[in-house]
Design an enzyme around this catalytic site. Structure first.
Site: not given
Ligand code: THU
Length: 131
Positions: A46, A57
């Protein structure tokens, strides 16, 4: 389905431990099986500028590409949710870029149980650049 789910799950769980998620507190791990048999993993990373966050992913897929592999045979994702975790729309497009049908997608709940599907089912009418 004949697959490498258990190996992918172990790799994704290991990567999830490194998730950088101070804003959502939602830790995600992913693992992809390349056509050559190698497994690559990633976690979500993040950012204080939220839009720059990158999902587990995509980080796993980018690690695969950086290692010279271009084909995904299977992908697994595990978060911390009670429900099976589906890849977001952006990740679906990136998975489709490297998927070689029928690419299996294992969407896990926090226990590691999965709902298994295919990229074709997840992303119908996918965009591919053809002129
Ligand atoms: N996230 C993933 O890494 N993969 C998913 O499939 C869903 C969402 C991350 C992005 C963000 O860091 C956090 O989970 C909450 O959305």
């Amino acid at each position: 389905m004949a697959d490498k789910k258990e190996e992918l799950l172990a790799a994704a769980r290991k990567a999830r431990k490194n998730a950088y998620a101070p804003y959502s507190q939602f830790h995600v791990g992913a693992a992809v099986l390349g056509a050559g048999g190698r497994i690559f993993s990633g976690c979500n990373v993040e950012n204080a500028s939220f839009g720059l966050t990158c999902c587990a992913e995509r980080n796993a897929i980018f690690a695969m590409v950086a290692a010279g592999e271009r084909e995904i045979r299977e992908i697994l994702v595990i978060g911390e949710s009670e429900e099976f975790l589906p890849p977001c729309g952006a990740c679906r497009q990136v998975i489709a870029e490297f998927a070689t049908p029928p690419t299996v997608v294992h969407m896990c709940n926090r226990e590691g149980q999965s709902h298994d599907t295919t990229v074709a089912e997840l992303v119908p009418f996918i965009f591919h650049l053809k002129k």
